[in-house]
Design a protein around this motif. Structure first.
Motif, PDB file in Angstrom:
ATOM      1  N   PHE A 140       0.478  -1.468  -0.362  1.00 14.13           N
ATOM      2  CA  PHE A 140       0.248   0.018   0.148  1.00 14.13           C
ATOM      3  C   PHE A 140       1.211   0.919  -0.337  1.00 14.13           C
ATOM      4  N   GLU A 141       0.408   2.108  -0.374  1.00 15.59           N
ATOM      5  CA  GLU A 141       1.439   3.655  -0.454  1.00 15.59           C
ATOM      6  C   GLU A 141       1.077   4.236   1.364  1.00 15.59           C
ATOM      7  N   TYR A 196      -6.134  -0.430   6.210  1.00 21.59           N
ATOM      8  CA  TYR A 196      -6.250  -1.249   5.067  1.00 21.59           C
ATOM      9  C   TYR A 196      -6.996  -2.134   4.716  1.00 21.59           C
ATOM     10  N   LYS A 197      -8.117  -2.628   4.019  1.00 20.64           N
ATOM     11  CA  LYS A 197      -8.930  -3.748   3.899  1.00 20.64           C
ATOM     12  C   LYS A 197      -8.020  -4.161   2.883  1.00 20.64           C
ATOM     13  N   GLU A 198      -8.555  -5.638   2.640  1.00 18.65           N
ATOM     14  CA  GLU A 198      -7.891  -6.080   2.066  1.00 18.65           C
ATOM     15  C   GLU A 198      -7.746  -5.911   0.702  1.00 18.65           C
ATOM     16  N   GLN A 206      -7.151  -0.103  -2.742  1.00 15.98           N
ATOM     17  CA  GLN A 206      -5.845  -0.162  -3.661  1.00 15.98           C
ATOM     18  C   GLN A 206      -5.018  -0.278  -3.036  1.00 15.98           C
ATOM     19  N   THR A 207      -3.841  -0.904  -3.903  1.00 12.05           N
ATOM     20  CA  THR A 207      -2.438  -1.033  -3.780  1.00 12.05           C
ATOM     21  C   THR A 207      -1.316  -0.338  -4.589  1.00 12.05           C
ATOM     22  N   HIS A 208      -0.813   0.144  -3.815  1.00 11.27           N
ATOM     23  CA  HIS A 208       0.084   1.277  -4.844  1.00 11.27           C
ATOM     24  C   HIS A 208       1.618   1.364  -4.156  1.00 11.27           C
ATOM     25  N   PRO A 209       2.289   1.101  -3.817  1.00  5.17           N
ATOM     26  CA  PRO A 209       3.595   0.419  -3.399  1.00  5.17           C
ATOM     27  C   PRO A 209       4.399   1.093  -3.281  1.00  5.17           C
ATOM     28  N   GLN A 210       5.983   1.889  -2.744  1.00  9.13           N
ATOM     29  CA  GLN A 210       6.170   3.944  -3.175  1.00  9.13           C
ATOM     30  C   GLN A 210       7.571   2.865  -3.399  1.00  9.13           C
ATOM     31  N   ASN A 217       1.690   5.102   6.844  1.00  8.44           N
ATOM     32  CA  ASN A 217       0.247   4.186   8.306  1.00  8.44           C
ATOM     33  C   ASN A 217       0.540   3.017   7.479  1.00  8.44           C
ATOM     34  N   SER A 218       0.668   2.444   8.328  1.00 17.00           N
ATOM     35  CA  SER A 218       0.646   0.746   8.231  1.00 17.00           C
ATOM     36  C   SER A 218      -0.307  -0.039   8.874  1.00 17.00           C
ATOM     37  N   ARG A 219      -1.817   0.883   9.343  1.00 17.28           N
ATOM     38  CA  ARG A 219      -2.065  -0.095  10.572  1.00 17.28           C
ATOM     39  C   ARG A 219      -3.298  -0.800   9.404  1.00 17.28           C
ATOM     40  N   LEU A 220      -3.167  -2.421   9.476  1.00 15.11           N
ATOM     41  CA  LEU A 220      -3.898  -3.513   8.779  1.00 15.11           C
ATOM     42  C   LEU A 220      -5.462  -3.490   9.425  1.00 15.11           C
TER      43      LEU A 220
END
Length: 292
Positions: free
Chosen positions: A105-106, A113-115, A118-122, A261-264
């Protein structure tokens, strides 16, 4: 007795998987010395030879900063390796469980973040881990992808051990306070993967897909460090607790950008499997085991 092939067996999670599965299953635990997962023929040969019911891929190129200058190596270990394992598992009808990361995720959004967000690796690490997820999904319909974050444990290198070492060397420490996530105990990741694997072995066929699993409560690295030193102080591991200063990500530049934000969101794994978040505060009560 069920058969498990575990890759990355010397890593934090792989080590715990081997420990926890001993006596409960037939295990073939391999690290890079025994199996190069980027070698397709080697992967196929070992899978055909051992015939596992379940493959748990705990191998990864997790050096986030080095990945920026080692893109080819990251691609090989994080994308091609999982693909080869998933393909080999599919050929013999085996299940593959694959560990992924919050870095897909960004990391700039609000909330958890839910499964299916939208994914957006940095960076290279996040991009290759996302590509590895996609490769596993395409190669084997019988897959579980478990995204986690901020992994720590008694075995291997991690933030807890780094803080304990620095706490002995320095009187003052600056720790990033504007990145939030859920520290996750490696032993809890292992037990979660094992629980899921055995539910599938025992007949659950409607559970394949992607899940999030991490620790709670969510904290900053600064708050996590403060808890680490509090636990160390209780167990008298430090002569004097260092003074902690919260700093910003900008104060501590790194080659790879970290998610703020790394909250899953952990509601899916609880609903499907009844699995609760990792209790990182409980894991820190065993702080003496991290200082050896």
């Amino acid at each position: 007795m069920a058969r498990f092939l575990i890759t990355g067996a010397k890593g934090q999670v792989g080590y715990c998987l081997t420990q926890q599965l001993t006596g409960k299953a037939e295990i073939l635990a391999v690290d890079r010395d025994e199996l190069d997962i980027t070698d397709q023929s080697a992967v196929k040969n070992i899978v055909v030879f051992f015939k596992p019911d379940v493959i748990i891929n705990a191998a990864a190129h997790t050096a986030v900063d080095r990945a920026e200058s080692e893109a080819e190596l990251s691609e090989a270990i994080n994308v091609k390796g999982p693909q080869y394992l998933a393909e080999a598992a599919n050929e013999i009808g085996a299940v593959i469980l694959h560990i992924s990361t919050d870095y897909v995720f960004e990391g700039t959004g609000a909330g958890e973040y839910k499964e299916d967000d939208q994914t957006h690796p940095q960076g290279v690490y996040g991009r290759t881990k996302l590509d590895g997820e996609i490769a596993v999904q395409k190669a084997n319909p019988k897959h579980i992808i478990l995204r986690t974050a901020w992994v720590f444990g008694e075995h291997g290198n991690n933030f807890v051990k780094t803080m304990l070492r620095l706490g002995k060397e320095r009187e003052v420490l600056g720790v990033v306070g504007d990145q939030i996530g859920g520290p996750t105990y490696a032993g809890d990741i292992a037990s979660t993967l094992i629980k899921i694997a055995f539910e599938i072995i025992n007949g659950r066929t409607d559970v394949f897909g992607t899940y999030h699993f991490s620790g709670q409560p969510y904290v900053s690295w600064y708050e996590f460090a403060d808890a680490i030193f509090a636990a160390a102080e209780t167990e008298k591991l430090l002569k004097k607790r260092p003074h902690l200063n919260p700093i910003t990500s900008a104060d501590y530049p790194t080659p790879a950008k970290r998610p703020a934000n790394s909250r899953l969101d952990l509601s899916k794994i609880k609903a499907v499997f009844g699995i609760e978040p990792s209790d990182w505060r409980k894991a820190l009560k065993n702080i003496k085991a991290y200082s050896s």
